[in-house]
Motif scaffolding. Structure first.
Motif, PDB file in Angstrom:
ATOM      1  N   GLU A  93       2.339 -14.530  -1.628  1.00  0.00           N
ATOM      2  CA  GLU A  93       3.447 -15.416  -1.998  1.00  0.00           C
ATOM      3  C   GLU A  93       4.562 -14.677  -2.740  1.00  0.00           C
ATOM      4  O   GLU A  93       5.750 -14.918  -2.494  1.00  0.00           O
ATOM      5  CB  GLU A  93       2.933 -16.576  -2.850  1.00  0.00           C
ATOM      6  CG  GLU A  93       2.051 -17.571  -2.101  1.00  0.00           C
ATOM      7  CD  GLU A  93       0.622 -17.100  -1.938  1.00  0.00           C
ATOM      8  OE1 GLU A  93      -0.158 -17.792  -1.248  1.00  0.00           O
ATOM      9  OE2 GLU A  93       0.281 -16.025  -2.502  1.00  0.00           O
ATOM     10  N   GLU A  94       4.179 -13.790  -3.657  1.00  0.00           N
ATOM     11  CA  GLU A  94       5.180 -13.052  -4.436  1.00  0.00           C
ATOM     12  C   GLU A  94       5.416 -11.644  -3.918  1.00  0.00           C
ATOM     13  O   GLU A  94       6.534 -11.114  -4.020  1.00  0.00           O
ATOM     14  CB  GLU A  94       4.759 -12.992  -5.910  1.00  0.00           C
ATOM     15  CG  GLU A  94       4.722 -14.360  -6.577  1.00  0.00           C
ATOM     16  CD  GLU A  94       4.273 -14.276  -8.031  1.00  0.00           C
ATOM     17  OE1 GLU A  94       5.149 -14.063  -8.894  1.00  0.00           O
ATOM     18  OE2 GLU A  94       3.057 -14.401  -8.288  1.00  0.00           O
ATOM     19  N   VAL A  95       4.383 -11.030  -3.391  1.00  0.00           N
ATOM     20  CA  VAL A  95       4.527  -9.695  -2.810  1.00  0.00           C
ATOM     21  C   VAL A  95       3.488  -9.535  -1.697  1.00  0.00           C
ATOM     22  O   VAL A  95       2.329  -9.935  -1.857  1.00  0.00           O
ATOM     23  CB  VAL A  95       4.370  -8.584  -3.869  1.00  0.00           C
ATOM     24  CG1 VAL A  95       2.990  -8.609  -4.506  1.00  0.00           C
ATOM     25  CG2 VAL A  95       4.653  -7.210  -3.279  1.00  0.00           C
ATOM     26  N   SER A  96       3.920  -9.014  -0.569  1.00  0.00           N
ATOM     27  CA  SER A  96       3.001  -8.729   0.539  1.00  0.00           C
ATOM     28  C   SER A  96       2.445  -7.316   0.382  1.00  0.00           C
ATOM     29  O   SER A  96       3.140  -6.418  -0.104  1.00  0.00           O
ATOM     30  CB  SER A  96       3.726  -8.852   1.883  1.00  0.00           C
ATOM     31  OG  SER A  96       3.982 -10.203   2.208  1.00  0.00           O
ATOM     32  N   VAL A  97       1.202  -7.137   0.802  1.00  0.00           N
ATOM     33  CA  VAL A  97       0.563  -5.819   0.714  1.00  0.00           C
ATOM     34  C   VAL A  97       0.018  -5.441   2.087  1.00  0.00           C
ATOM     35  O   VAL A  97      -0.731  -6.200   2.705  1.00  0.00           O
ATOM     36  CB  VAL A  97      -0.569  -5.814  -0.338  1.00  0.00           C
ATOM     37  CG1 VAL A  97      -1.290  -4.458  -0.321  1.00  0.00           C
ATOM     38  CG2 VAL A  97      -0.015  -6.100  -1.731  1.00  0.00           C
ATOM     39  N   MET A  98       0.398  -4.253   2.530  1.00  0.00           N
ATOM     40  CA  MET A  98       0.017  -3.739   3.850  1.00  0.00           C
ATOM     41  C   MET A  98      -0.804  -2.472   3.684  1.00  0.00           C
ATOM     42  O   MET A  98      -0.457  -1.608   2.884  1.00  0.00           O
ATOM     43  CB  MET A  98       1.304  -3.415   4.638  1.00  0.00           C
ATOM     44  CG  MET A  98       1.070  -2.911   6.041  1.00  0.00           C
ATOM     45  SD  MET A  98       0.787  -4.282   7.177  1.00  0.00           S
ATOM     46  CE  MET A  98      -0.083  -3.433   8.487  1.00  0.00           C
ATOM     47  N   GLY A  99      -1.911  -2.343   4.430  1.00  0.00           N
ATOM     48  CA  GLY A  99      -2.750  -1.156   4.359  1.00  0.00           C
ATOM     49  C   GLY A  99      -2.650  -0.290   5.601  1.00  0.00           C
ATOM     50  O   GLY A  99      -1.745  -0.454   6.432  1.00  0.00           O
ATOM     51  N   TYR A 100      -3.599   0.638   5.736  1.00  0.00           N
ATOM     52  CA  TYR A 100      -3.637   1.550   6.886  1.00  0.00           C
ATOM     53  C   TYR A 100      -5.044   2.108   7.013  1.00  0.00           C
ATOM     54  O   TYR A 100      -5.555   2.674   6.050  1.00  0.00           O
ATOM     55  CB  TYR A 100      -2.652   2.705   6.680  1.00  0.00           C
ATOM     56  CG  TYR A 100      -2.222   3.435   7.943  1.00  0.00           C
ATOM     57  CD1 TYR A 100      -0.947   3.262   8.461  1.00  0.00           C
ATOM     58  CD2 TYR A 100      -3.079   4.301   8.599  1.00  0.00           C
ATOM     59  CE1 TYR A 100      -0.539   3.931   9.613  1.00  0.00           C
ATOM     60  CE2 TYR A 100      -2.688   4.974   9.743  1.00  0.00           C
ATOM     61  CZ  TYR A 100      -1.416   4.786  10.240  1.00  0.00           C
ATOM     62  OH  TYR A 100      -1.020   5.450  11.385  1.00  0.00           O
ATOM     63  N   ASP A 101      -5.686   1.956   8.149  1.00  0.00           N
ATOM     64  CA  ASP A 101      -7.008   2.504   8.488  1.00  0.00           C
ATOM     65  C   ASP A 101      -7.937   1.451   9.074  1.00  0.00           C
ATOM     66  O   ASP A 101      -8.796   1.762   9.876  1.00  0.00           O
ATOM     67  CB  ASP A 101      -7.747   3.145   7.299  1.00  0.00           C
ATOM     68  CG  ASP A 101      -7.165   4.487   6.901  1.00  0.00           C
ATOM     69  OD1 ASP A 101      -6.633   5.184   7.793  1.00  0.00           O
ATOM     70  OD2 ASP A 101      -7.244   4.840   5.710  1.00  0.00           O
ATOM     71  N   ASP A 102      -7.817   0.198   8.625  1.00  0.00           N
ATOM     72  CA  ASP A 102      -8.711  -0.880   9.074  1.00  0.00           C
ATOM     73  C   ASP A 102     -10.172  -0.554   8.788  1.00  0.00           C
ATOM     74  O   ASP A 102     -11.036  -0.686   9.646  1.00  0.00           O
ATOM     75  CB  ASP A 102      -8.512  -1.178  10.559  1.00  0.00           C
ATOM     76  CG  ASP A 102      -9.097  -2.541  10.970  1.00  0.00           C
ATOM     77  OD1 ASP A 102      -9.314  -3.379  10.068  1.00  0.00           O
ATOM     78  OD2 ASP A 102      -9.321  -2.755  12.171  1.00  0.00           O
TER      79      ASP A 102
END
Length: 372
Positions: free
Chosen positions: A298-307
């Motif tokens: 809602e306030e900040v989106s977080v994206m990762g890498y590797d699954d």
């Protein structure tokens, strides 16, 4: 077809010999199609694994060639002087910490290698060359080689080429030596991660990287940063070095993501989304957000890498990039078995495209900057 097999010759070898006999007596001519492995198995009253093995070995001996999507065909000339067929593929490494093989980058790649091997009746094993660079004793084995970025002695590659070892490298590559390689397209991965956030309306996107400085990133993180910058430039969004958090460390850790998240959120104009260039850093960012009372997404989106497997169980479940290394393993094995059948060293390369896994840690930006 009725088979008259009274000796102890393995069935796959019997099929090969029968096809060679038909070539010699003119029943099969150059460029004639062969039955599919299913039809061969039925004709010789055997299993598909056996017929696959026969076709694979005929390819390795230069007697048969394959056209993807069309089938197997007789070569113009036999190849009695051709190298022996590959019967085993080894994943060769020099890693001291084999616990790293639990990472999906490796487990998925192993699954891809094993899949092609099983379909073609080929054995698959993992081999540690150790500090003395000892390869598997079978000189005709296929080798999928993972080197290390700093300590690997490249002089051994030249020696192995002189021995006519059949080698494909993965992850790291040496095009000046003419060795085939398969790598993951990290630039596209960074682009896909950033584009996903842009599609949700985010314009101020932070990125957490691992390295000593922005000029001292390893190959993977440097390419992911390039993908990030490319996605921004296509939307005419200027690159802002203030939004880049560089975390030092030898191995990826959640604490690095936590520290990077806090650094970015302390800015006078904090980002509305953060791309952490590994899932471990992204999970650290989620932990920091919870401790700071910041709502994700809602306030900040977080994206990762590797699954990595745990990313799907994070709270909220983590959006990430899957490196598609199953495909990398498949292609490495296919190159060894079908595209280097002449036994020569030829520079072939394949770049595997990763893909987006969208979950609940990313969402539309608040306020006016809604998705287009």
């Amino acid at each position: 077809m009725v088979t008259d097999k009274s000796d102890k010759t393995p069935m796959y070898r019997y099929i090969m010999n029968d096809i060679k006999r038909k070539i010699e007596n003119g029943e099969l001519k150059a460029h004639d199609p062969l039955p599919t492995q299913i039809d061969l198995a039925k004709a010789y009253h055997t299993s598909e694994i056996t017929s696959r093995r026969a076709l694979s070995d005929l390819v390795q001996e230069g007697i048969v060639y394959r056209i993807r999507g069309k089938g197997s065909f007789i070569q113009e000339t036999g190849a009695s002087d051709s190298p022996k067929p590959i019967r085993t593929i080894f994943f060769v490494h020099q890693l001291s910490d084999i616990g790293a093989f639990n990472h999906p980058f490796f487990t998925d790649m192993f699954d891809g290698l094993k899949s092609v091997c099983e379909k073609n009746g080929i054995a698959f094993h993992i081999w540690d060359i150790g500090e003395h660079y000892v390869l598997p004793p079978d000189p005709y084995a296929g080798i999928v080689l993972l080197t290390t970025k700093d300590s690997f002695d490249q002089s051994h590659l030249g020696l192995w080429q002189q021995e006519k070892r059949r080698i494909v490298t993965v992850h790291f590559y040496y095009p000046h030596l003419g060795i085939p390689y398969v790598i993951v397209d990290n630039l596209t991965g960074g682009y896909l991660a950033t584009q996903h956030l842009l599609s949700l309306g985010h314009r101020r996107i932070g990125v957490i990287l691992t390295g000593s400085s922005i000029l001292e990133l390893n190959q993977e993180f440097s390419l992911r940063l390039q993908g990030y910058r490319l996605a921004l430039s296509q939307r005419q969004i200027p690159f802002d070095a203030e939004l880049v958090a560089i975390m030092s460390g030898e191995n990826e850790q959640a604490g690095m993501g936590s520290a990077g998240f806090r650094q970015l959120m302390a800015l006078s104009d904090p980002p509305t989304a953060i791309f952490a260039t590994s899932d471990l850093k992204a999970i650290g960012a989620l932990n920091a957000a919870m401790e700071m009372g910041v709502q994700v997404p809602e306030e900040v989106s977080v994206m990762g890498y590797d699954d990595v497997q745990i990313s799907g169980y994070a709270y909220p479940p983590l959006s990430t990039i899957n490196q598609n290394t199953f495909k990398m393993g498949e292609r490495a094995a296919q190159i060894l078995l079908f595209e280097l059948a002449d036994g020569e060293n030829r520079l072939l390369k394949d770049e595997i495209v990763p893909y987006l896994v969208a979950r609940q840690s990313t969402g539309p930006v608040r306020g006016a900057d809604r998705p287009e």
